[in-house]
Design a protein around this motif. Sequence first.
Motif, PDB file in Angstrom:
ATOM      1  N   ASP A 191      38.251  -5.489 -27.222  1.00 22.32           N
ATOM      2  CA  ASP A 191      38.798  -4.258 -27.687  1.00 22.32           C
ATOM      3  C   ASP A 191      39.353  -3.418 -26.420  1.00 22.32           C
ATOM      4  OD1 ASP A 191      39.136  -4.761 -30.157  1.00 22.32           O
ATOM      5  OD2 ASP A 191      37.462  -3.844 -30.612  1.00 22.32           O
ATOM      6  N   ARG A 192      38.533  -3.379 -25.553  1.00 22.77           N
ATOM      7  CA  ARG A 192      38.536  -2.322 -24.328  1.00 22.77           C
ATOM      8  C   ARG A 192      38.127  -3.042 -23.057  1.00 22.77           C
ATOM      9  NH1 ARG A 192      41.290   2.301 -25.749  1.00 22.77           N
ATOM     10  NH2 ARG A 192      40.830   2.697 -27.835  1.00 22.77           N
ATOM     11  N   THR A 193      38.694  -2.776 -21.973  1.00 22.30           N
ATOM     12  CA  THR A 193      38.364  -3.188 -20.680  1.00 22.30           C
ATOM     13  C   THR A 193      38.150  -2.048 -19.823  1.00 22.30           C
ATOM     14  OG1 THR A 193      39.902  -5.160 -21.057  1.00 22.30           O
ATOM     15  CG2 THR A 193      39.171  -4.736 -18.705  1.00 22.30           C
ATOM     16  N   THR A 194      37.028  -2.078 -19.097  1.00 23.37           N
ATOM     17  CA  THR A 194      36.663  -1.078 -18.025  1.00 23.37           C
ATOM     18  C   THR A 194      37.198  -1.440 -16.730  1.00 23.37           C
ATOM     19  OG1 THR A 194      34.744  -0.668 -19.488  1.00 23.37           O
ATOM     20  CG2 THR A 194      34.916   0.258 -17.319  1.00 23.37           C
ATOM     21  N   PHE A 195      37.629  -0.343 -16.063  1.00 26.99           N
ATOM     22  CA  PHE A 195      38.416  -0.495 -14.885  1.00 26.99           C
ATOM     23  C   PHE A 195      37.385   0.062 -14.031  1.00 26.99           C
ATOM     24  CE2 PHE A 195      42.158  -1.046 -17.517  1.00 26.99           C
ATOM     25  CZ  PHE A 195      42.467  -2.337 -17.131  1.00 26.99           C
ATOM     26  N   PRO A 196      36.632  -0.675 -12.957  1.00 28.04           N
ATOM     27  CA  PRO A 196      35.488   0.049 -12.219  1.00 28.04           C
ATOM     28  C   PRO A 196      36.058   0.973 -11.382  1.00 28.04           C
ATOM     29  CG  PRO A 196      35.818  -2.261 -11.351  1.00 28.04           C
ATOM     30  CD  PRO A 196      36.729  -2.027 -12.660  1.00 28.04           C
ATOM     31  N   LEU A 197      37.262   0.760 -10.588  1.00 29.18           N
ATOM     32  CA  LEU A 197      37.904   1.774  -9.670  1.00 29.18           C
ATOM     33  C   LEU A 197      38.134   3.036 -10.372  1.00 29.18           C
ATOM     34  CD1 LEU A 197      40.044  -0.581  -7.690  1.00 29.18           C
ATOM     35  CD2 LEU A 197      37.744   0.004  -7.078  1.00 29.18           C
ATOM     36  N   THR A 198      38.416   3.032 -11.411  1.00 32.08           N
ATOM     37  CA  THR A 198      38.967   4.535 -12.017  1.00 32.08           C
ATOM     38  C   THR A 198      37.865   5.114 -12.947  1.00 32.08           C
ATOM     39  OG1 THR A 198      40.188   3.397 -13.914  1.00 32.08           O
ATOM     40  CG2 THR A 198      41.457   3.706 -11.906  1.00 32.08           C
ATOM     41  N   GLY A 199      36.974   4.217 -13.431  1.00 31.00           N
ATOM     42  CA  GLY A 199      36.042   4.895 -14.475  1.00 31.00           C
ATOM     43  C   GLY A 199      36.845   4.958 -15.970  1.00 31.00           C
ATOM     44  N   THR A 200      37.938   4.702 -16.150  1.00 35.62           N
ATOM     45  CA  THR A 200      38.631   4.913 -17.338  1.00 35.62           C
ATOM     46  C   THR A 200      38.361   3.502 -18.364  1.00 35.62           C
ATOM     47  OG1 THR A 200      40.906   4.203 -16.654  1.00 35.62           O
ATOM     48  CG2 THR A 200      40.018   6.502 -16.521  1.00 35.62           C
ATOM     49  N   THR A 201      38.738   3.613 -19.566  1.00 38.46           N
ATOM     50  CA  THR A 201      38.722   2.467 -20.604  1.00 38.46           C
ATOM     51  C   THR A 201      40.089   2.559 -20.942  1.00 38.46           C
ATOM     52  OG1 THR A 201      36.389   3.044 -21.142  1.00 38.46           O
ATOM     53  CG2 THR A 201      37.607   1.749 -22.405  1.00 38.46           C
ATOM     54  N   ARG A 202      40.682   1.176 -20.865  1.00 40.10           N
ATOM     55  CA  ARG A 202      42.066   0.976 -21.295  1.00 40.10           C
ATOM     56  C   ARG A 202      41.962  -0.303 -22.418  1.00 40.10           C
ATOM     57  NH1 ARG A 202      45.814   1.910 -16.062  1.00 40.10           N
ATOM     58  NH2 ARG A 202      44.918   4.006 -15.570  1.00 40.10           N
ATOM     59  N   PRO A 203      43.107  -0.115 -23.265  1.00 41.55           N
ATOM     60  CA  PRO A 203      43.160  -1.457 -23.940  1.00 41.55           C
ATOM     61  C   PRO A 203      43.592  -2.696 -23.184  1.00 41.55           C
ATOM     62  CG  PRO A 203      44.399   0.342 -24.946  1.00 41.55           C
ATOM     63  CD  PRO A 203      43.625   0.710 -23.583  1.00 41.55           C
ATOM     64  N   ALA A 204      42.639  -3.793 -23.462  1.00 43.53           N
ATOM     65  CA  ALA A 204      43.180  -5.024 -23.009  1.00 43.53           C
ATOM     66  C   ALA A 204      44.731  -5.368 -23.000  1.00 43.53           C
ATOM     67  CB  ALA A 204      42.154  -6.010 -23.392  1.00 43.53           C
ATOM     68  N   VAL A 205      45.292  -5.818 -22.186  1.00 47.50           N
ATOM     69  CA  VAL A 205      46.555  -6.369 -22.143  1.00 47.50           C
ATOM     70  C   VAL A 205      46.639  -7.443 -23.343  1.00 47.50           C
ATOM     71  CG1 VAL A 205      48.636  -7.247 -20.954  1.00 47.50           C
ATOM     72  CG2 VAL A 205      47.082  -5.709 -19.782  1.00 47.50           C
ATOM     73  N   VAL A 255      44.889  -7.779 -26.097  1.00 51.68           N
ATOM     74  CA  VAL A 255      44.783  -7.307 -27.359  1.00 51.68           C
ATOM     75  C   VAL A 255      46.218  -6.402 -27.609  1.00 51.68           C
ATOM     76  CG1 VAL A 255      43.662  -5.615 -28.547  1.00 51.68           C
ATOM     77  CG2 VAL A 255      42.357  -7.109 -27.187  1.00 51.68           C
ATOM     78  N   ARG A 256      46.729  -5.993 -26.728  1.00 45.99           N
ATOM     79  CA  ARG A 256      47.995  -5.200 -27.004  1.00 45.99           C
ATOM     80  C   ARG A 256      49.133  -6.203 -27.268  1.00 45.99           C
ATOM     81  NH1 ARG A 256      48.828  -1.025 -22.455  1.00 45.99           N
ATOM     82  NH2 ARG A 256      47.649  -2.416 -21.279  1.00 45.99           N
ATOM     83  N   VAL A 257      49.166  -7.189 -26.630  1.00 41.58           N
ATOM     84  CA  VAL A 257      50.227  -8.050 -26.788  1.00 41.58           C
ATOM     85  C   VAL A 257      50.166  -8.868 -28.162  1.00 41.58           C
ATOM     86  CG1 VAL A 257      51.092 -10.482 -25.879  1.00 41.58           C
ATOM     87  CG2 VAL A 257      50.538  -8.618 -24.556  1.00 41.58           C
ATOM     88  N   ILE A 258      48.974  -9.162 -28.476  1.00 42.92           N
ATOM     89  CA  ILE A 258      48.603  -9.871 -29.716  1.00 42.92           C
ATOM     90  C   ILE A 258      48.878  -8.903 -31.006  1.00 42.92           C
ATOM     91  CG2 ILE A 258      46.638 -10.709 -31.190  1.00 42.92           C
ATOM     92  CD1 ILE A 258      45.586 -12.088 -28.623  1.00 42.92           C
TER      93      ILE A 258
END
Length: 101
Positions: free
Chosen positions: A5-19, A21-24
Amino acid sequence: MTTLDRTTFPLTGTTRPAVAVRVINAIANLLRAWKNRRAVYRLGAMTDWELADIGLTRGDLHVAWREPFGVDPTTTLGTLAEARAVQAMRDATERAARQVC
């Protein structure tokens, strides 16, 4: 929440929906809208009496047909039918109140 459901980006520390999952989800919503649009077209073959039984009019179908392709027309039909049912309930209540006085 799963890692799908979510992917964590280590550089920004934010959580965003995985691409993916959004496409599906977008594809699933488009397919659902297409399937429901076909069902609304089949409603056009019903008589006005049959449409009235399910709380719709022929005009409601035309409103739903005019929705853009990606929009699910059954939500429009549901909203129209619900609004008509609420108005009918208000009218019945008002008639009953006038008969009492």
